[in-house]
Scaffold this motif. Structure first.
Motif: not given
Length: 52
Positions: A12-31
């Motif tokens: 899983f990685r963080n993609f800065p261009d993928l956003i979930l409002d209300g969640v800190p960016q570093e904790y929103f990961l995707t595969l």
């Protein structure tokens, strides 16, 4: 969503261009299946915000 140190070992990685409002960016990961990753604003289906 979760601890990057834990989930990154599974790919899983963080993609800065993928956003979930209300969640800190570093904790929103995707595969992803593609190298370019994902981008956009994520919204959950209305059913996930149902009140009982």
């Amino acid at each position: 969503m979760g601890d990057p140190k834990y989930y990154e070992r599974f790919g899983f990685r963080n993609f800065p261009d993928l956003i979930l409002d209300g969640v800190p960016q570093e904790y929103f990961l995707t595969l992803t299946f593609e190298k370019n990753g994902a981008r956009g604003i994520v919204e959950f289906h209305q059913g996930f915000s149902a009140n009982c």
